[in-house]
Design an enzyme around this catalytic site. Structure first.
Site, PDB file in Angstrom:
ATOM      1  N   LYS B  76      13.291  -5.063  51.586  1.00  0.00           N
ATOM      2  CA  LYS B  76      13.093  -3.813  50.398  1.00  0.00           C
ATOM      3  C   LYS B  76      14.938  -3.771  50.481  1.00  0.00           C
ATOM      4  CE  LYS B  76      13.003   0.968  50.859  1.00  0.00           C
ATOM      5  NZ  LYS B  76      12.834   2.655  51.863  1.00  0.00           N
ATOM      6  N   SER B 151       8.705   5.753  49.570  1.00  0.00           N
ATOM      7  CA  SER B 151      10.402   4.586  48.646  1.00  0.00           C
ATOM      8  C   SER B 151      10.126   3.653  48.795  1.00  0.00           C
ATOM      9  CB  SER B 151      11.603   4.813  49.387  1.00  0.00           C
ATOM     10  OG  SER B 151      11.363   4.428  51.142  1.00  0.00           O
ATOM     11  N   SER B 175       7.482   6.256  53.624  1.00  0.00           N
ATOM     12  CA  SER B 175       7.866   5.204  53.475  1.00  0.00           C
ATOM     13  C   SER B 175       7.195   4.060  53.386  1.00  0.00           C
ATOM     14  CB  SER B 175       9.583   5.402  53.286  1.00  0.00           C
ATOM     15  OG  SER B 175       9.949   6.582  52.296  1.00  0.00           O
TER      16      SER B 175
END
Lengths: 479, 484
Positions: B76, B151, B175
């Site tokens: 990420k 997210s 997330s």
């Protein structure tokens, strides 16, 4: 009606740690800009603070030295504001729960007949990080930022509004300055910003209970400026009020060139710092064991040492006070006594000739050309009657100027005291024969004449005659 | 190849049936083919990845390997990686090159894993649809007109579309779990403090936690073995002994007590999702588990509490993006204040600005007690709810998200409805507990996730609970169409 000034201090003491309070970057002063700014100092994305244990130990030391409560749980908080030298956009400080609570410091104000002692209450002391520095004009038309200092550990020490004159404020600041060096938590270097004071000043009519509106003089880094700034500020506030004006709460700066204080920002413009507990740091827990561990390495504190000097060496209060006014002086004195010198003589010499010389040459005692062992040797020569006090002063001068060791100087200068009573008697006889008038004066009851005769004998012996013996022989001959 | 488990890939690499360079190239080719539309990656750097793959092959040649050596993992873009562009999906960090390695990155590097690239996400991890990214929205591989969740939407899409073997995510309010649910993956948010936050760009420090996103619980266990561990650079890292997260896999579930909170099956939950979650619970019954009804009475307060605390911390955490030292700085400005204002106005997107404003407001003098302090008190009550619940059961189960993946743009202008996406996940972050999502079926061809919440440090058991289910179901092995 008389006016009274009310003063409280907030002092930022830079702690003597190897590394910064929340990172491993060095805290050494004077490096090239930004060479001591690691990713944490630069507030790079993703970095986190880790508390330096040494800084905590310094805070505990200070707490012990001022007989304060040391919090078993204190909390780091973020103080949020934007400034280019504040890389994270917030300063990590302590707000509601500081590491050191209420304590006190005893100060001596003034000298001689007017001297008095006063107890200044400490409200709190908390740990926080320093900001970096803005360097204006580093490049044309631009400001530079140096983050070497960002993250340097500070202990902010806050007093109650207990001081009532510039002299008291300066006495407190000096005492604190000495104390933090004494316990080894700060190098005390005011030019480099290791010890900076913010002074809150307000005035009120004498007898009034309510405090007046205060103005805060920021960042004073010399005792002289502090004195001047407070005096100016006090006058200004009194004049303003007497002229029917009002004092606005404000932050002011002292300009050493003009000797005046000027408002920087008023309270209306003050920031809302939005303090909240820093979620990156756990509450700081200090156990009784942690405190004990620090206690074991605490040096003897000035007050305790002063009392010990009085009881152990039978020194007068004045001597004990002076000798413990600084750690370096106290260490020097202790070393002189340890090397075999009589304590009272050592005290006289340290406070007298040594201090005077150092003052004259603007040197610290650590830089004294005569070390404690050498001074002890000199004093021992007075004690064993080898030289007189007067001769000792000459030897001291010579030693100071690097002319050699005690005995060789005494030898070279022929200062050895004459303690041979036959030789002294001969000189006394000579002097008496030549000073009949004085003898008559003495006999008619004028004691002064006796001293004059002693002086004559000393002079005739070129200062080498043992004064005690001279006294004794003279008295015998004149009786 | 692309459907192999991490364990299988590891065996193929160790027995030299395939090299890490070949495996990495396979994924790089897939990314080159699918990513232009799917947009799961913000940054791909084949040279860097292949260099790492070469090193991994060298490690394999000497026999000094770990379970993940040579395996391409997507990271990420919230993790700072040395030499890699690290953007946090913000214009503010559009050109920021990582000056150091986050602890999580370092751990994968040390294990010999290959960094396959940096995945898309909501800007500064603020969002539940990946639509707040400065680098554009991400497609859900199951339906390209829908969001992947957020997210960690880029990581979720990348794993679901087989653009990587597995990925990392971070979870502040859901997330990891919500995008895992929406993309048909397994995702785990560990106990707060297990994975180091050092180098993980902060959103809300007291809630942020890194975790694995993969196709199975077994894969996640192998990831956990690498990602988790005490880190002295993170003061909130827990000094918890190293565990082998695979150790419980395969244990029978007889006697396992599963708590079902009534608040997780009430108003607002999509009917199909409810049915699918119930079916999964029935499967657990068959596996020998016992079902207990429980209550988490303060659940309804978790969203308001979260939207006070997370923005409060974020408003302060994001103050460092001021244009002074790195990142975006406005080209034209007058004085210092103007530089700050223009830089931050240009550098941050709307959702980030909204949260900075909320956070600044709730910390302001006069509002602090009513909002921030009050929220902290309720946060403790929410944690207490779980403490009480775990007296009655071993794990808690319920839906991960109230619905399946929604259309791109559907909620983009409705923050409140977007915030409700995290209604079942947020309380777990507030309590600091571990939470997990596993695929439990499909509603109208869209994946549905089952959430499994465990007690503190109970990740090994949770992974087995998920694994046991994955031994008797094949939801986790389904593959979206059009990505082969």
């Amino acid at each position: 009606m008389e006016w009274e000034v009310v003063i409280g201090l907030e002092t930022h003491v830079q702690l003597q740690t190897q590394s910064k309070i929340f990172s491993g970057a060095s805290t050494a002063f004077g490096a090239e800009p930004n060479t001591q700014a690691c990713v944490v100092s630069l507030a790079m994305p993703g970095v986190l603070p880790v508390l330096n244990k040494q800084a905590v130990q310094c805070a505990i030391r200070f707490g012990l030295a001022i007989d304060a409560e040391i919090a078993n749980r204190s909390v780091f908080a973020r103080k949020n504001y934007f400034y280019p030298d504040l890389p994270k956009g917030y300063q990590i400080s302590q707000y509601e729960l500081p590491v050191v609570g209420k304590g006190h410091i005893n100060i001596q104000v003034g000298s001689g007949e007017q001297a008095y002692e006063k107890n200044i209450r400490i409200t709190r002391a908390h740990l926080e990080e320093d900001a970096g520095k803005s360097v204006h004009g580093a490049q044309q038309g631009m400001s530079g930022i140096d983050l070497n200092r960002a993250g340097t550990p500070l202990l902010e020490i806050v007093t109650e509004p207990d001081m009532r004159s510039a002299a008291e404020a300066v006495a407190y600041a000096k005492k604190l300055h000495e104390l933090v060096q004494w316990i080894g938590i700060c190098d005390g270097n005011m030019q480099e910003g290791s010890f900076r004071c913010d002074v809150n000043v307000s005035v009120r009519r004498k007898g009034e209970e309510k405090l007046g509106t205060r103005r805060e003089i920021k960042n004073l880094n010399s005792f002289k400026f502090m004195q001047q700034a407070i005096e100016y500020e006090t006058r200004w506030q009194i004049e303003t009020l007497e002229d029917g004006g009002k004092i606005q709460q404000a932050t002011v700066l002292f300009n050493p060139d003009t000797g005046e204080t000027r408002a920087m920002r008023s309270k209306e413009e003050a920031n809302d710092y939005r303090y909240f507990p820093d979620p990156d740091l756990l509450p700081l827990a200090i156990s009784a064991d942690d405190i004990d561990a620090v206690k074991q390495h605490m040096p003897e504190l000035p007050e305790a040492m002063k009392q010990r000097f009085q009881s152990q060496y039978a020194l007068p209060d004045y001597d004990a006070n002076m000798l413990t006014s600084s750690r370096a002086v106290a260490d020097y004195f202790v070393a002189v006594v340890a090397a075999g010198a009589d304590a009272k003589l050592a005290s006289n010499w340290v406070m007298g000739n040594v201090a005077a010389k150092l003052n004259l040459e603007e040197k610290s005692i650590a830089a004294s050309p005569i070390n404690p062992t050498q001074l002890a040797e000199l004093i021992k020569r007075i004690q064993d009657g080898t030289i007189s006090n007067n001769a000792a002063k000459q030897v001291f001068e010579a030693m100071w100027n690097g002319e050699g060791e005690v005995d060789s100087i005494i030898e070279a200068k022929g200062l050895k005291q004459v303690s041979d009573s036959g030789a002294i008697e001969a000189i006394v006889d000579e002097v008496l024969a030549a000073n009949d008038a004085m003898i008559q004066e003495y006999k008619s009851g004028k004691d002064k004449a006796f001293n004059a005769l002693v002086g004559q004998v000393m002079k005739a012996s070129k200062g080498k005659a043992n004064p005690a013996q001279v006294n004794e022989i003279l008295k015998k001959k004149l009786s | 190849m692309i459907n192999k488990s991490l364990k299988q890939l590891g065996e193929m690499l160790q027995t030299k049936q395939i090299s890490s360079v070949e495996l990495t190239q396979t994924y790089l080719d897939r990314i080159a083919q699918l990513n232009p539309e799917m947009n799961a990656f913000i940054t791909v750097d084949p040279d860097k990845s292949l260099a790492q793959a070469k090193q991994a092959d060298a490690m394999i040649a000497t026999g000094k390997t770990t379970a993940l050596t040579g395996i391409p993992i997507a990271q990420k873009d919230i993790f700072v990686a040395q030499g890699w562009r690290t953007t946090c999906a913000s214009k503010m960090l559009e050109n920021f090159i990582g000056p150091y390695d986050a602890t999580v990155i370092q751990q994968f590097n040390q294990a010999g894993a290959v960094n396959l690239g940096k995945t898309n996400m909501d800007e500064f991890a603020m969002g539940s649809s990946n639509e707040t990214s400065y680098f554009g929205k991400v497609q859900n591989p199951w339906d390209r007109s829908r969001v992947p969740g957020g997210s960690s939407g880029g990581s979720a899409a990348a794993v679901a579309a087989r653009l990587c073997a597995a990925a990392t995510g971070t979870d502040t309010g859901g997330s990891i779990r919500q995008p895992a649910s929406l993309c048909g993956l397994s995702g785990l948010k560990p106990t707060y403090g297990l994975a180091s936050r050092y180098g993980m760009i902060a959103f809300a420090s007291s809630l942020d936690q890194a975790g694995p996103m993969a196709r199975s619980c077994e894969d996640m266990a192998l990831m956990m073995n690498v990602m988790v561990g005490y880190d002295e650079r993170d003061s909130t890292s827990l000094n918890h002994p190293k565990e082998d997260y695979t150790r419980e896999l395969g244990k029978p579930l007889n006697g396992l007590k599963i708590g079902l909170p009534k608040e997780y099956f009430s108003e607002g939950l999509d009917n199909n999702v409810a049915t699918i979650v119930q079916a999964a619970i029935d499967e657990y019954r068959k596996l020998g588990a016992e079902i207990v009804d429980i209550s988490l009475p303060n659940t309804r307060l978790s969203i308001p509490v979260y939207y006070v605390l997370a923005p409060a911390e974020a408003s302060s955490n994001l103050s460092r993006y001021d244009g002074v030292r790195y990142g975006h700085r406005a080209k034209q400005y007058g004085d210092l204040m103007d530089m700050y204002c223009k830089t931050r106005a240009e550098g941050f997107g709307a959702e980030v600005k909204r949260r900075i404003l909320i956070g600044t407001y709730v910390l302001s003098a006069g509002y602090y007690d009513a909002y921030y302090l009050q929220a902290q008190k309720i946060r403790r009550l929410i944690a207490q709810d779980f403490e009480n619940a775990f007296k009655q059961c071993d794990v808690i189960m319920g839906p991960t998200a109230p619905s399946t993946a929604f259309k791109i743009g559907e909620k983009a202008d409705d923050p409140i409805s977007m915030y409700l996406q995290d209604i079942y996940t947020i309380a777990v972050n507030l309590a600091g507990l571990p939470g997990m999502s596993v695929p439990a079926g499909f509603s109208n061809n869209l994946p549905v996730g089952l959430q499994i919440i465990g007690n503190y440090f109970d990740e090994a058991r949770m992974l087995n609970v998920g694994h046991a289910y994955q031994q008797v179901t094949d939801w986790h092995n389904r593959m979206p169409e059009g990505i082969a």
